[in-house]
Design an enzyme around this catalytic site. Sequence first.
Site, PDB file in Angstrom:
ATOM      1  N   HIS A 129       0.816  -1.217   0.000  1.00  0.00           N
ATOM      2  CA  HIS A 129       0.000   0.000   0.000  1.00  0.00           C
ATOM      3  C   HIS A 129       0.846   1.263   0.000  1.00  0.00           C
ATOM      4  O   HIS A 129       0.324   2.347  -0.241  1.00  0.00           O
ATOM      5  CB  HIS A 129      -0.976  -0.008   1.184  1.00  0.00           C
ATOM      6  CG  HIS A 129      -0.345   0.160   2.522  1.00  0.00           C
ATOM      7  ND1 HIS A 129      -0.029  -0.902   3.347  1.00  0.00           N
ATOM      8  CD2 HIS A 129       0.024   1.264   3.206  1.00  0.00           C
ATOM      9  CE1 HIS A 129       0.487  -0.448   4.477  1.00  0.00           C
ATOM     10  NE2 HIS A 129       0.534   0.866   4.408  1.00  0.00           N
ATOM     11  N   ASP A 134       0.244  -7.770   1.229  1.00  0.00           N
ATOM     12  CA  ASP A 134       0.622  -6.363   1.417  1.00  0.00           C
ATOM     13  C   ASP A 134       2.138  -6.195   1.502  1.00  0.00           C
ATOM     14  O   ASP A 134       2.659  -5.447   2.331  1.00  0.00           O
ATOM     15  CB  ASP A 134      -0.037  -5.772   2.674  1.00  0.00           C
ATOM     16  CG  ASP A 134       0.020  -4.244   2.673  1.00  0.00           C
ATOM     17  OD1 ASP A 134       0.097  -3.655   1.583  1.00  0.00           O
ATOM     18  OD2 ASP A 134       0.006  -3.647   3.769  1.00  0.00           O
ATOM     19  N   SER A 142       4.538   2.763   7.775  1.00  0.00           N
ATOM     20  CA  SER A 142       4.332   1.537   7.000  1.00  0.00           C
ATOM     21  C   SER A 142       5.553   1.214   6.152  1.00  0.00           C
ATOM     22  O   SER A 142       6.098   2.074   5.451  1.00  0.00           O
ATOM     23  CB  SER A 142       3.102   1.689   6.101  1.00  0.00           C
ATOM     24  OG  SER A 142       1.946   1.861   6.877  1.00  0.00           O
TER      25      SER A 142
END
Length: 515
Positions: free
Chosen positions: A259, A294, A376
């Site tokens: 992402h 992911d 992230s």
Amino acid sequence: MTDAAEDTATGESGGAVASGDDHAAADQGAGGDGDRDRRHDAGRVRHTAFSPETVAVFGRPAGVHGSFAQTSESTDRPAPEVSAPDPVLAEAFGRPSGETETLQRDPLAAYGEPGGAPSPPDPWRDPESVAAMSGPALARPTIAEPTESGPKLGIQDVLFGKRVSWHALATLAVLAVLVGVFGGLIGRWTAEVVSPLNSDSVQLSTGEQTNGDAKSPVAGVARAVEKSVVALDVRTSSSVGTGSGFVIDKGGYIVTNNHVIAMAANDRNAKLEAVFFDRKRVPARIVGRDTKTDLAVVKVDNVDNLTVSKLGNSDDLQIGQEVIAFGSPLGLDRTVTSGIVSALHRPVPLRPDAESDTDAVIDAIQTDAAINPGNSGGPLVDDEAQVVGINTAGLVPGGGSIGLGFAIPINQVVPIAQTLIRNGTVNHPQIGVNASSVRNDRVLGAQVRNVVAGGPADRAGVREDDVITSFDGRTIESADELTVAVRTAKIDGKVGFTYWRDGRTFSGTIMPASD
């Protein structure tokens, strides 16, 4: 007609009017005036005689010739006697002394009389007065009237005008000498005895120089890991995104979350850059990405002396163990936060949104180390500076960290990253079912909603409405846990599982296939 009727019929307002014969007699007695009266009377209108009934109703009573009846002077009733008024009422409502004509005093009667403000109530003399504060019973001092100042004295008047005595001048001279001597002594003492405020000889000493050792375990880990961590900037024509990553190979390979770079993958005109610890910016290219886990790998070229991260073993983690998170939360690169491992094997779903096509369920490490947007893709390391996970998500309902962060275990990252570097894509195990979570007083697990014909579950005898309660030795309490358990299994490997059907529990084996 009676006399009364005749009077009423011929009368006018105020009394009776004479009849016609009377008028004639009067005219004859009056001589020449009689002719004039007759001519005047000839023009009068004669009234019609009233009927007896009308006269009886509206005529004057017998014996009454005027508008009012005659009253008798004598009466049988005694005349009332007026007694003297009550003294209180007489004082309140009587005429003032000297006033005999009216109760109202002429407002102009006081014209020219001296007036003045009413005197204030005196509680000492008037018992009806209201209690009030008063000043002390002291005599008021008499204020002296101001006097005009006289002319100012000049030096000539003081010295030669004999306005000031010689004794006073001598006293002033002595005082001036004493003040001068005393001031000089103080100045000399200050200059010679008291040290000056400014100096050129002061050298500020600092603490003993250290040999570069870390001040704390977290500082030592930060120093060892910081050079291997990068910030990833994604810029498109309409948006900007920031994430993190870390170097896993000297060839320039960097692992991160899908992402983080999803916008760059979906927009050919997007610009992707890796920013190293020394603020050096280098273009990066996407090697491969996986939306179901992911994870993604990017590569930078022509960068020398890359620091490669040291990978650890996430299977050895213990709850309560200290960990440190690296990244660029909210665009603040080179940020370090510390905490502990709060939980292990926490299934966390990641759904697609406007900026990412990730649709995954991760088997996460839960930590209370602050993880915010921008963290992230950064590494989660242990106290030995070994990477044990990738910071992936955080629950931030108020816009900031609340101590609920999640990271993908590094033991699940390594095979995915190696496959992406080798092939660019990843295949995942699947059993050919769709399931939903079920929780009731009979069973707890993942209820099968449909089964793909000919798939692994169909071949294993699984039917719709069966509830899978364990898979590959892992207790299943929700559909997300089943997804995690299936994706961490091996393709074409036999896996034991249990399921509930109609109040009975069954066991079996299943062989996941590639998706």
